[in-house]
Design a protein around this motif. Sequence first.
Motif, PDB file in Angstrom:
ATOM      1  N   VAL A   1       4.549  13.435  -5.044  1.00  0.00           N
ATOM      2  CA  VAL A   1       4.510  12.183  -5.808  1.00  0.00           C
ATOM      3  C   VAL A   1       4.059  10.966  -4.990  1.00  0.00           C
ATOM      4  O   VAL A   1       3.129  10.267  -5.368  1.00  0.00           O
ATOM      5  CB  VAL A   1       5.890  11.894  -6.463  1.00  0.00           C
ATOM      6  CG1 VAL A   1       5.880  10.535  -7.152  1.00  0.00           C
ATOM      7  CG2 VAL A   1       6.221  12.987  -7.466  1.00  0.00           C
ATOM      8  N   THR A   2       4.711  10.723  -3.851  1.00  0.00           N
ATOM      9  CA  THR A   2       4.558   9.438  -3.175  1.00  0.00           C
ATOM     10  C   THR A   2       3.117   9.160  -2.740  1.00  0.00           C
ATOM     11  O   THR A   2       2.587   8.080  -2.986  1.00  0.00           O
ATOM     12  CB  THR A   2       5.526   9.352  -1.977  1.00  0.00           C
ATOM     13  OG1 THR A   2       6.813   9.776  -2.410  1.00  0.00           O
ATOM     14  CG2 THR A   2       5.631   7.935  -1.458  1.00  0.00           C
ATOM     15  N   SER A   3       2.485  10.126  -2.095  1.00  0.00           N
ATOM     16  CA  SER A   3       1.071   9.976  -1.727  1.00  0.00           C
ATOM     17  C   SER A   3       0.181  10.625  -2.778  1.00  0.00           C
ATOM     18  O   SER A   3      -1.027  10.794  -2.562  1.00  0.00           O
ATOM     19  CB  SER A   3       0.797  10.618  -0.359  1.00  0.00           C
ATOM     20  OG  SER A   3       1.683  10.135   0.629  1.00  0.00           O
TER      21      SER A   3
ATOM     22  N   ASP B   1       7.673   4.688  10.105  1.00  0.00           N
ATOM     23  CA  ASP B   1       8.461   5.315  11.182  1.00  0.00           C
ATOM     24  C   ASP B   1       8.307   6.831  11.264  1.00  0.00           C
ATOM     25  O   ASP B   1       8.229   7.390  12.348  1.00  0.00           O
ATOM     26  CB  ASP B   1       9.937   4.957  11.000  1.00  0.00           C
ATOM     27  CG  ASP B   1      10.137   3.470  10.851  1.00  0.00           C
ATOM     28  OD1 ASP B   1      10.620   2.827  11.783  1.00  0.00           O
ATOM     29  OD2 ASP B   1       9.782   2.927   9.782  1.00  0.00           O
ATOM     30  N   ASP B   2       8.273   7.487  10.096  1.00  0.00           N
ATOM     31  CA  ASP B   2       8.153   8.946  10.110  1.00  0.00           C
ATOM     32  C   ASP B   2       6.806   9.373  10.683  1.00  0.00           C
ATOM     33  O   ASP B   2       6.710  10.332  11.449  1.00  0.00           O
ATOM     34  CB  ASP B   2       8.332   9.505   8.697  1.00  0.00           C
ATOM     35  CG  ASP B   2       7.276   8.986   7.730  1.00  0.00           C
ATOM     36  OD1 ASP B   2       7.335   7.794   7.379  1.00  0.00           O
ATOM     37  OD2 ASP B   2       6.373   9.759   7.365  1.00  0.00           O
ATOM     38  N   ALA B   3       5.754   8.625  10.311  1.00  0.00           N
ATOM     39  CA  ALA B   3       4.412   8.972  10.768  1.00  0.00           C
ATOM     40  C   ALA B   3       4.257   8.688  12.265  1.00  0.00           C
ATOM     41  O   ALA B   3       3.595   9.437  12.985  1.00  0.00           O
ATOM     42  CB  ALA B   3       3.373   8.196   9.969  1.00  0.00           C
TER      43      ALA B   3
ATOM     44  N   GLY C   1       0.792  -1.236   0.000  1.00  0.00           N
ATOM     45  CA  GLY C   1       0.000   0.000   0.000  1.00  0.00           C
ATOM     46  C   GLY C   1       0.820   1.280   0.000  1.00  0.00           C
ATOM     47  O   GLY C   1       0.267   2.370  -0.100  1.00  0.00           O
ATOM     48  N   ALA C   2       2.140   1.151   0.087  1.00  0.00           N
ATOM     49  CA  ALA C   2       2.995   2.342   0.174  1.00  0.00           C
ATOM     50  C   ALA C   2       3.089   3.049  -1.174  1.00  0.00           C
ATOM     51  O   ALA C   2       3.131   2.411  -2.230  1.00  0.00           O
ATOM     52  CB  ALA C   2       4.387   1.954   0.647  1.00  0.00           C
ATOM     53  N   GLY C   3       3.161   4.362  -1.118  1.00  0.00           N
ATOM     54  CA  GLY C   3       3.306   5.148  -2.336  1.00  0.00           C
ATOM     55  C   GLY C   3       4.582   4.813  -3.081  1.00  0.00           C
ATOM     56  O   GLY C   3       4.622   4.817  -4.319  1.00  0.00           O
ATOM     57  N   ILE C   4       5.628   4.506  -2.342  1.00  0.00           N
ATOM     58  CA  ILE C   4       6.912   4.194  -2.961  1.00  0.00           C
ATOM     59  C   ILE C   4       6.804   2.930  -3.828  1.00  0.00           C
ATOM     60  O   ILE C   4       7.521   2.800  -4.829  1.00  0.00           O
ATOM     61  CB  ILE C   4       8.017   4.038  -1.882  1.00  0.00           C
ATOM     62  CG1 ILE C   4       9.409   4.113  -2.514  1.00  0.00           C
ATOM     63  CG2 ILE C   4       7.858   2.764  -1.086  1.00  0.00           C
ATOM     64  CD1 ILE C   4      10.539   4.140  -1.498  1.00  0.00           C
TER      65      ILE C   4
ATOM     66  N   LYS D   1      12.985  12.577   0.460  1.00  0.00           N
ATOM     67  CA  LYS D   1      13.466  11.962  -0.773  1.00  0.00           C
ATOM     68  C   LYS D   1      13.013  10.506  -0.829  1.00  0.00           C
ATOM     69  O   LYS D   1      12.988   9.818   0.185  1.00  0.00           O
ATOM     70  CB  LYS D   1      15.002  12.045  -0.809  1.00  0.00           C
ATOM     71  CG  LYS D   1      15.574  11.767  -2.178  1.00  0.00           C
ATOM     72  CD  LYS D   1      17.057  12.141  -2.227  1.00  0.00           C
ATOM     73  CE  LYS D   1      17.767  11.499  -3.394  1.00  0.00           C
ATOM     74  NZ  LYS D   1      17.260  11.911  -4.714  1.00  0.00           N
ATOM     75  N   VAL D   2      12.653  10.080  -2.031  1.00  0.00           N
ATOM     76  CA  VAL D   2      12.158   8.720  -2.237  1.00  0.00           C
ATOM     77  C   VAL D   2      12.867   8.150  -3.450  1.00  0.00           C
ATOM     78  O   VAL D   2      13.120   8.867  -4.413  1.00  0.00           O
ATOM     79  CB  VAL D   2      10.625   8.747  -2.475  1.00  0.00           C
ATOM     80  CG1 VAL D   2      10.103   7.367  -2.842  1.00  0.00           C
ATOM     81  CG2 VAL D   2       9.901   9.267  -1.235  1.00  0.00           C
ATOM     82  N   GLY D   3      13.212   6.876  -3.401  1.00  0.00           N
ATOM     83  CA  GLY D   3      13.875   6.292  -4.567  1.00  0.00           C
ATOM     84  C   GLY D   3      14.332   4.864  -4.344  1.00  0.00           C
ATOM     85  O   GLY D   3      13.809   4.153  -3.489  1.00  0.00           O
TER      86      GLY D   3
HETATM   87  N1  PBE Z   1       7.116   5.891   2.810  1.00  0.00           N
HETATM   88  C1  PBE Z   1       7.267   6.515   4.103  1.00  0.00           C
HETATM   89  C2  PBE Z   1       5.670   6.016   2.584  1.00  0.00           C
HETATM   90  C3  PBE Z   1       5.302   7.347   3.078  1.00  0.00           C
HETATM   91  C4  PBE Z   1       6.165   7.462   4.261  1.00  0.00           C
HETATM   92  C5  PBE Z   1       7.913   6.665   1.846  1.00  0.00           C
HETATM   93  C6  PBE Z   1       7.514   4.527   2.885  1.00  0.00           C
HETATM   94  C7  PBE Z   1       5.133   5.669   1.207  1.00  0.00           C
HETATM   95  O1  PBE Z   1       3.964   5.888   0.952  1.00  0.00           O
HETATM   96  O2  PBE Z   1       5.876   5.150   0.385  1.00  0.00           O
END
Ligand code: PBE
Length: 270
Positions: free
Chosen positions: A226-228, A177-179, A20-23, A250-252
């Motif tokens: 982007v992610t959400s 963890d961040d949430a 279910g994660a945006g990543i 940052k996401v990747g």
């Molecule tokens: N994460 C952490 C989440 C949002 C917070 C990047 C893993 C995600 O939706 O991918």
Amino acid sequence: SPNKSVGPQVHYTITGIDAGAGIMASTQKVLPAYGLKQENWQLQASSTAAMCSQLQKSIKYKQPIVITAWQPHWMFKKYPIKFLKDPKNVYGKSEKIDTVARKGFAKENPGAYKFFKQFHWNSDMMSDIMYKNFKGENPQKTAREFIKDHPKQVKEWTKGVPDGHGKQVRMTYVTWDDAIASTNVTSQILKDKGYNVTTSAMEAQPAWSSIARGSADVTTSAWLPVTSGPLYKKFKNKVEIVTTNCPGAKVGLAVPKYMKNVNSIEDLRN
Ligand code: PBE
């Protein structure tokens, strides 16, 4: 070895987290965007904990591994890993963590809304809390310590915020963890201010839909744009972005630093 391509070494697998994660959704777009789909690369779903334990094992034996990664998070503190460049910006150019509320929250609870409007911190502050929680400390306790250690910030965030007199604030979050960190810090401060705060852990989709429906008020953990993004798009008429509470996210994809020849997502293919 430098002469062997990455794909076969990692069985054409990217080690991911919960579906279910945006990543995960973004990574599904990365596969065709970088021509990895044709090579039959796949994204393996698991959980943050399972992904990190596989990463730990790979690092122990200096084996190659490709993971989904994001910051702020303690993984960059704990493991020698590096983000891969994303020249096509599939994961977005500049990601941030936003506070999102239901429409109507500002009008119905202006005091709590004011607090959320003023709540701004940064990646370092978050990572410290997350790392403590990861090492087994109680998230409520680390939040309380953070509040004690950052009187200046707490004063700014609560400036002009009236006493809650028991007024309800319903927060939702996903147990990332961040949430966990931001929800515990903000809910604790609001409780200290006299608000009656509930925090409900949910999957991402129900967390957003409960805010859109009005059965929850607010979340501090929307990774945008982007992610959400897909969830925001789905519910954008019924929610309001209150503010960016943490810039510079940052996401990747990431790999261990000893994978010297792999520095871009493009390097996964050959
Ligand atoms: N994460 C952490 C989440 C949002 C917070 C990047 C893993 C995600 O939706 O991918």
